[in-house]
Scaffold this active site. Structure first.
Site, mmCIF file in Angstrom:
data_model
loop_
_atom_site.group_PDB
_atom_site.id
_atom_site.type_symbol
_atom_site.label_atom_id
_atom_site.label_comp_id
_atom_site.label_asym_id
_atom_site.label_seq_id
_atom_site.Cartn_x
_atom_site.Cartn_y
_atom_site.Cartn_z
ATOM 1 N N LYS A 122 16.380 -17.002 -4.261
ATOM 2 C CA LYS A 122 15.074 -17.627 -4.123
ATOM 3 C C LYS A 122 15.207 -19.147 -3.890
ATOM 4 C CE LYS A 122 13.389 -13.543 -4.915
ATOM 5 N NZ LYS A 122 14.585 -12.734 -5.184
HETATM 6 C C1 PLP Z 1 9.261 -8.770 -4.021
HETATM 7 C C2 PLP Z 1 10.135 -8.864 -5.233
HETATM 8 N N1 PLP Z 1 9.637 -8.539 -6.424
HETATM 9 C C3 PLP Z 1 10.377 -8.630 -7.552
HETATM 10 C C4 PLP Z 1 11.693 -9.043 -7.505
HETATM 11 C C5 PLP Z 1 12.493 -9.101 -8.762
HETATM 12 O O1 PLP Z 1 12.891 -10.411 -9.071
HETATM 13 P P1 PLP Z 1 13.993 -10.656 -10.201
HETATM 14 O O2 PLP Z 1 15.321 -10.444 -9.563
HETATM 15 O O3 PLP Z 1 13.784 -12.085 -10.616
HETATM 16 O O4 PLP Z 1 13.721 -9.709 -11.296
HETATM 17 C C6 PLP Z 1 12.256 -9.388 -6.270
HETATM 18 C C7 PLP Z 1 13.660 -9.816 -6.187
HETATM 19 O O5 PLP Z 1 14.220 -10.020 -5.155
HETATM 20 C C8 PLP Z 1 11.458 -9.295 -5.103
HETATM 21 O O6 PLP Z 1 11.959 -9.595 -3.900
#
Ligand code: PLP
Length: 395
Positions: free
Chosen positions: A187
């Site tokens: 990110k």
């Molecule tokens: C659209 C979306 N939602 C949720 C997540 C989950 O994020 P995290 O890895 O911080 O749990 C991601 C991770 O890439 C994502 O792309």
């Protein structure tokens, strides 16, 4: 990011400098490393940046989304509308609550919810919608808000990729009931793992802060700073331990100091790709609708040397993979944009899903190509990516 030995240009690179090193040193020196003053400072910085009245940190976007649906009281029997092309966390958090994620196909140009398909999915059991701002482009929140308002539904924005994504200058995470962000290293800004929930409702923000901390009525820091620190808080509700550490909070503050530079750098790389790849007819590049600001968490294209359909998808998928293999051999990392949970065994088996009901999600899963993107990318690196892409034999 760990990179293979031959990869010269990785898919992304976090930006860490002496400022981050100094930042993480501070909680180590103070000895307070669990959720504390630096998490609070990071939350305040994040709220100010997005314009959200409240921000509540969590250990990831997945746990942020989990807290959000828990705070909204999602329960077995409920249905929640989610896009059919998104990271699996989005439907998973609905499953965690014993409720049912109802998949909605996407618009292949934006990779976001096809808002014309939402209303037909709403039933008497529907309680909410989780629009995803995929790859840094806001979903059509005007339409989602209209529908949610008409049907009395809540909206949890999955803004995992949404840092810097705006509509009419308004930051994502402030359109819905709650917004959830990720600080994974893919990110724009990162704390290793990490997440944040934005909220406008004071009561919900207080509930979220309690739920992430075992359901406590006050934080450890508040307890330690007050007289009578020996007395534990009350725990009137079932909570979780989804607390961010203060080491991550300090790292998050240092990353916030770079936020504008990071977003400008990402936009610069995206513009360079737009210009240099404009003549590549077989590649559909990211679109940015009028009034929208793209945060460019990723630069995701669609491999489309011929009109993509479910019939042509298999052959095109093989050719897309050949392209990605050629680029990898040239030292350039690529990835598919994200995946379609409707193609994953868990969801297919559980809900007897026929993926062909979600043609655009399937096509996006099989034909998307994400190019390297990080703010410190040099013109030479951009040139190498574009050269490796255009040199590939895709016909
Ligand atoms: C659209 C979306 N939602 C949720 C997540 C989950 O994020 P995290 O890895 O911080 O749990 C991601 C991770 O890439 C994502 O792309």
């Amino acid at each position: 990011m760990s990179v293979g030995p031959r990869v010269r240009i990785p898919i992304t690179k976090p930006v860490f400098g002496p400022e981050e090193l100094l930042a993480v040193q501070k909680p180590l020196e103070s000895g307070w490393v669990v959720q504390g003053p630096y998490v609070k400072a990071f939350e305040d910085r994040f709220a100010a940046f997005t314009g959200a009245p409240h921000a509540v940190a969590a250990t990831s976007c997945t746990t942020a989304l989990h807290l959000a649906v828990a705070a909204l009281g999602v329960k077995p029997g409920d249905e929640v509308i989610v896009p059919a092309f998104t990271w699996v966390s989005t439907p998973n958090v609905v499953e965690y609550m014993g409720a049912r994620p109802v998949f909605c196909d996407i618009d292949l140009r934006t990779f976001n919810l096809d808002v014309d398909r939402i209303e037909e999915l709403i039933t008497t059991r529907t309680v909410g919608i989780i629009p995803v701002h995929l790859f840094g482009l806001c979903a059509d929140m005007d339409a989602v808000r209209r529908l949610a308002g008409r049907h009395g539904l809540w909206m949890v924005e999955d803004a995992a990729c949404g840092f810097g994504a705006r509509i009419d200058g308004r930051h994502c995470g402030t359109f819905g009931t709650l917004g959830c962000f990720s600080f994974h290293p893919r990110k724009a800004i990162t704390t290793g793992e990490g997440g944040m929930i934005t909220a406008s409702d004071n009561r919900l923000a207080t509930l979220l802060a309690s739920l992430r901390d075992h359901g406590a009525t006050r934080s450890d820091l508040a307890r330690h700073q007050a007289k009578g620190a020996f007395a534990l808080a009350d725990y009137p509700r079932l909570g979780f331990n989804f607390r961010m550490t203060d080491i991550q909070g300090a790292l998050g503050c240092a990353q916030m100091d770079r936020a504008d530079w990071v977003l400008a750098g990402r936009a610069r790389v995206a513009r360079a790709y737009d210009e240099r790849l404009a003549h590549v007819e077989w590649l559909a590049r990211p679109v940015v609708p009028e009034r929208y600001t793209h945060g460019y968490q990723s630069y995701v294209c669609l491999f489309a040397p011929q009109p993509p359909t479910l019939n042509t998808c298999g052959d095109l998928h093989d050719r897309r993979n050949a392209l990605m293999a050629e680029m990898e051999a040239a030292g350039v990392a690529t990835r598919q944009g994200t995946h379609a949970p409707v193609l994953l065994d868990y969801y297919r088996d559980r809900y007897a899903i026929d993926p062909s009901m979600f043609p655009n999600a399937v096509l996006a899963d099989r034909l998307s190509v994400s190019l390297p993107l990080y703010p410190q990318m040099t013109d030479d690196e951009i040139e190498i990516v574009c050269a490796s892409l255009t040199a590939a034999r895709v016909a």
